[in-house]
Design a protein around this motif. Structure first.
Motif, short mmCIF file in Angstrom:
data_model
loop_
_atom_site.label_atom_id
_atom_site.label_comp_id
_atom_site.label_asym_id
_atom_site.label_seq_id
_atom_site.Cartn_x
_atom_site.Cartn_y
_atom_site.Cartn_z
N ILE A 105 0.92 -1.14 0.08
CA ILE A 105 0.06 0.01 0.00
C ILE A 105 0.84 1.32 -0.14
O ILE A 105 0.56 2.12 -0.68
N GLU A 122 -6.18 6.05 -10.81
CA GLU A 122 -7.48 5.50 -10.58
C GLU A 122 -7.09 4.04 -10.30
O GLU A 122 -7.65 3.36 -9.24
N MET A 125 -5.44 3.69 -7.13
CA MET A 125 -6.55 3.72 -5.89
C MET A 125 -7.17 2.35 -5.65
O MET A 125 -7.29 2.11 -4.63
N VAL A 126 -7.51 1.76 -6.81
CA VAL A 126 -8.33 0.72 -6.65
C VAL A 126 -7.47 -0.52 -6.19
O VAL A 126 -7.66 -1.17 -5.33
N GLY A 129 -7.23 0.20 -2.20
CA GLY A 129 -8.62 -0.27 -1.82
C GLY A 129 -8.55 -1.85 -1.79
O GLY A 129 -8.90 -2.16 -0.50
N GLY A 132 -6.20 -2.85 1.18
CA GLY A 132 -6.72 -2.52 2.37
C GLY A 132 -7.99 -3.54 2.94
O GLY A 132 -7.80 -3.95 4.07
N GLY A 133 -8.70 -4.00 1.94
CA GLY A 133 -9.44 -5.06 2.10
C GLY A 133 -9.00 -6.17 2.60
O GLY A 133 -9.39 -6.92 3.47
#
Length: 154
Positions: A105, A122, A125-126, A129, A132-133
């Motif tokens: 990350i 973008e 950022m995906v 995400g 992070g999940g």
């Protein structure tokens, strides 16, 4: 059912495999410890040397190296726990997954400065995400492992 003839072969073979297993664990632990010390020393050296190029790149590289040290140390903890418990212990490996995801990350976030192409930003950022999940899922798995360890033995 095993007879006495089988025990003559099985016990020494089991003992030899047990010793071999311990030797391999010890060698893996020594290599992980050595790698940790080498990465830590290299990181410290490069931090001091690279400060002339600016603090941000030097600290970013040092953070990357330090997170790698933490990963190696958690793997070492996993090897130690496996040797002591005589079974595979999941928690240190879950922590390795969390640290590796956080490390990625940070790397993706530092590369996604927002000044580049919108599509690349973008995508970054995906990726952050999703990672992070993954951190949340691994943390939940760690919680479940700890909860299971607190339950009475079956």
């Amino acid at each position: 059912m095993t007879g006495n003839g089988d025990e003559v072969v099985v016990r020494p073979a089991d003992r030899a495999l047990h010793i071999t297993e311990n030797v391999v664990y010890v060698l893996a632990g020594v290599l992980l410890a050595a790698a940790s010390v080498i990465v830590l020393g290299t990181t410290a050296y490069h931090l001091v040397r690279d400060l002339t190029d600016g603090a941000e790149p030097a600290v970013t590289a040092a953070l990357d190296g330090l997170l790698l040290v933490f990963i190696l140390l958690e793997l070492l903890a996993g090897v130690r726990a496996t040797m002591v418990e005589r079974k595979l212990v999941a928690e240190p490996f879950l922590i390795v997954g969390i640290i590796a995801s956080i490390k990625e990350i940070i790397v993706v976030a530092l590369k996604a400065d927002g000044d580049g192409a919108q599509k690349a930003f973008e995508n970054s950022m995906v990726e952050i995400g999703v990672l992070g999940g993954l951190v949340v899922l691994l943390a939940f798995a760690g919680y479940l492992v700890r909860r299971k360890e607190r339950e009475p033995s079956e």
